[in-house]
Design a protein around this motif. Structure first.
Motif, PDB file in Angstrom:
ATOM      1  N   UNK A  24      63.200  68.995  23.917  1.00 20.64           N
ATOM      2  CA  UNK A  24      63.546  69.756  22.712  1.00 20.64           C
ATOM      3  C   UNK A  24      65.005  69.571  22.315  1.00 20.64           C
ATOM      4  N   UNK A  25      65.838  69.113  23.252  1.00 12.75           N
ATOM      5  CA  UNK A  25      67.259  68.888  22.962  1.00 12.75           C
ATOM      6  C   UNK A  25      67.535  67.507  22.373  1.00 12.75           C
ATOM      7  N   UNK A  26      66.501  66.658  22.321  1.00 13.26           N
ATOM      8  CA  UNK A  26      66.666  65.324  21.758  1.00 13.26           C
ATOM      9  C   UNK A  26      66.594  65.370  20.239  1.00 13.26           C
ATOM     10  N   UNK A  27      67.277  64.446  19.582  1.00 14.01           N
ATOM     11  CA  UNK A  27      67.164  64.359  18.125  1.00 14.01           C
ATOM     12  C   UNK A  27      66.080  63.346  17.766  1.00 14.01           C
ATOM     13  N   UNK A  28      65.968  63.034  16.466  1.00 16.61           N
ATOM     14  CA  UNK A  28      64.898  62.144  16.032  1.00 16.61           C
ATOM     15  C   UNK A  28      65.110  60.700  16.490  1.00 16.61           C
ATOM     16  N   UNK A  29      66.272  60.415  17.052  1.00 15.37           N
ATOM     17  CA  UNK A  29      66.527  59.100  17.641  1.00 15.37           C
ATOM     18  C   UNK A  29      66.626  59.200  19.161  1.00 15.37           C
ATOM     19  N   UNK A  47      50.717  57.522  31.214  1.00 15.52           N
ATOM     20  CA  UNK A  47      50.003  58.708  30.729  1.00 15.52           C
ATOM     21  C   UNK A  47      50.968  59.778  30.237  1.00 15.52           C
ATOM     22  N   UNK A  48      52.238  59.672  30.607  1.00 16.54           N
ATOM     23  CA  UNK A  48      53.244  60.611  30.089  1.00 16.54           C
ATOM     24  C   UNK A  48      53.341  60.545  28.564  1.00 16.54           C
ATOM     25  N   UNK A  49      53.024  59.384  28.019  1.00 16.25           N
ATOM     26  CA  UNK A  49      53.208  59.169  26.584  1.00 16.25           C
ATOM     27  C   UNK A  49      52.264  60.012  25.732  1.00 16.25           C
ATOM     28  N   UNK A  50      51.263  60.621  26.348  1.00 19.02           N
ATOM     29  CA  UNK A  50      50.352  61.506  25.613  1.00 19.02           C
ATOM     30  C   UNK A  50      51.020  62.805  25.190  1.00 19.02           C
ATOM     31  N   UNK A  51      52.098  63.167  25.891  1.00 22.22           N
ATOM     32  CA  UNK A  51      52.633  64.515  25.745  1.00 22.22           C
ATOM     33  C   UNK A  51      53.992  64.567  25.072  1.00 22.22           C
ATOM     34  N   UNK A  52      54.310  63.528  24.321  1.00 21.99           N
ATOM     35  CA  UNK A  52      55.565  63.537  23.571  1.00 21.99           C
ATOM     36  C   UNK A  52      55.462  62.568  22.402  1.00 21.99           C
ATOM     37  N   UNK A  53      56.247  62.830  21.379  1.00 22.31           N
ATOM     38  CA  UNK A  53      56.353  61.893  20.256  1.00 22.31           C
ATOM     39  C   UNK A  53      57.578  60.994  20.412  1.00 22.31           C
ATOM     40  N   UNK A  54      58.417  61.272  21.400  1.00 21.51           N
ATOM     41  CA  UNK A  54      59.591  60.444  21.641  1.00 21.51           C
ATOM     42  C   UNK A  54      59.203  59.154  22.362  1.00 21.51           C
ATOM     43  N   UNK A  55      59.968  58.099  22.124  1.00 22.74           N
ATOM     44  CA  UNK A  55      59.744  56.865  22.877  1.00 22.74           C
ATOM     45  C   UNK A  55      60.158  57.093  24.325  1.00 22.74           C
ATOM     46  N   UNK A  56      59.531  56.349  25.227  1.00 24.15           N
ATOM     47  CA  UNK A  56      59.836  56.460  26.653  1.00 24.15           C
ATOM     48  C   UNK A  56      60.255  55.097  27.181  1.00 24.15           C
ATOM     49  N   UNK A  57      61.338  55.092  27.953  1.00 23.41           N
ATOM     50  CA  UNK A  57      61.801  53.897  28.656  1.00 23.41           C
ATOM     51  C   UNK A  57      61.684  54.182  30.153  1.00 23.41           C
ATOM     52  N   UNK A  58      61.155  53.223  30.900  1.00 23.70           N
ATOM     53  CA  UNK A  58      60.934  53.410  32.330  1.00 23.70           C
ATOM     54  C   UNK A  58      61.944  52.603  33.141  1.00 23.70           C
ATOM     55  N   UNK A  59      62.602  53.270  34.072  1.00 23.91           N
ATOM     56  CA  UNK A  59      63.491  52.601  35.024  1.00 23.91           C
ATOM     57  C   UNK A  59      62.931  52.798  36.422  1.00 23.91           C
ATOM     58  N   UNK A  60      62.787  51.723  37.170  1.00 23.32           N
ATOM     59  CA  UNK A  60      62.289  51.843  38.538  1.00 23.32           C
ATOM     60  C   UNK A  60      63.404  52.332  39.449  1.00 23.32           C
ATOM     61  N   UNK A  61      63.085  53.321  40.257  1.00 21.07           N
ATOM     62  CA  UNK A  61      64.073  53.899  41.158  1.00 21.07           C
ATOM     63  C   UNK A  61      64.691  52.831  42.061  1.00 21.07           C
TER      64      UNK A  61
END
Length: 273
Positions: A24-29, A47-61
């Protein structure tokens, strides 16, 4: 990614209401940066992408765990050249042995660092490990309240023991991998078949078939008619009905399933499908 001005960083397994407070603290970018540990089993992989309209970037630990605080911030600045704000939770740690916290981000990052305080539901702090614990005792409603959505698993269709359609009730049998399965028992559920858009009211069983062949099963009976599943199905859990039980005869098992179906139908009657 080059347009990203705000990011939120975390493991985000579950995408629960605590995570949503960060988003909720993120802006439209804004972009969600998932630190992928390999242990996510509430919302594994994408499957995380189902629960947000924001783009997701994945970093491997494993690719970043060796970095110190400065190296981590530099990595973020390379990936997100226009970055102005980083959002993290109050318990966020990173780097080797998780030795760095949001204080280190604030000291090194030249932009804004927003720290979201602990999110509580009914005066209980929301964490992924608590959701797992609730699922493992069959507290589906409690888990769903923490998640902010129904817990869901996806599996490939497999052949069952063949008993259901002949002597009991036809079911869709699934091979579920990567997802944490709730406690053995019977559940009121919603089931989505293949790539259909809508869900069907259903009653689902997870556990060993102790009254028949003893094998482990994840199976779902559709309440509004027998349907063909070609490839996969998704089970969305609404409520726990009963524990897995052993019955002395197929007839006793059948009577129990009839009661399960009635309870599930009553529970699901008023849901918007």
């Amino acid at each position: 990614m080059n347009k990203t001005t705000t990011i939120s960083i975390g493991g985000f397994d579950g995408m629960h209401i605590g995570h949503q407070a960060l988003f909720d603290k993120l802006d439209d970018k804004g972009t969600i940066v998932v630190i992928e540990t390999g242990y996510a089993n509430l919302t594994p992989d994408r499957f995380r992408e189902r629960y947000t309209t924001h783009r997701i970037v994945y970093l491997k630990l494993d690719d970043i765990r060796h970095l110190d605080a400065k190296g981590f911030v530099n990595l973020l600045k390379v990936k997100f050249p226009k970055l102005k704000k980083i959002v993290v939770g109050y318990d966020f740690h990173f780097g080797k042995d998780r030795k760095y916290s949001y204080d280190d981000l604030k000291n090194i990052f030249k932009g804004e660092v927003v720290v979201v305080e602990e999110v509580k539901h009914n005066n209980d702090s929301v964490h992924s490990h608590k959701i797992r614990a609730k699922l493992q005792i069959g507290d589906i409603k409690g888990a769903n309240e923490f998640l902010g959505h129904n817990y869901m698993v996806v599996g490939k269709r497999i052949d069952g023991q063949g008993l259901g359609s002949k002597e009991l009730f036809a079911t869709i049998n699934l091979d579920v991998k990567d997802f944490l399965l709730p406690k053995e028992g019977v559940y009121a559920t919603l089931t989505r078949i293949d790539d259909e858009e809508h869900y069907h009211p259903s009653v689902s069983f997870i556990g060993h078939r102790v009254s028949t062949d003893g094998t482990f099963a994840v199976e779902s009976h559709i309440l509004d008619g027998e349907l063909t599943c070609k490839d996969k199905a998704e089970i969305s859990f609404v409520d726990f009905i009963r524990n897995n039980e052993k019955f002395d005869s197929i007839q006793e098992l059948k009577e129990a399933i009839k009661k399960d179906i009635a309870k599930a139908g009553k529970e699901l009657k008023f849901l918007q499908l």
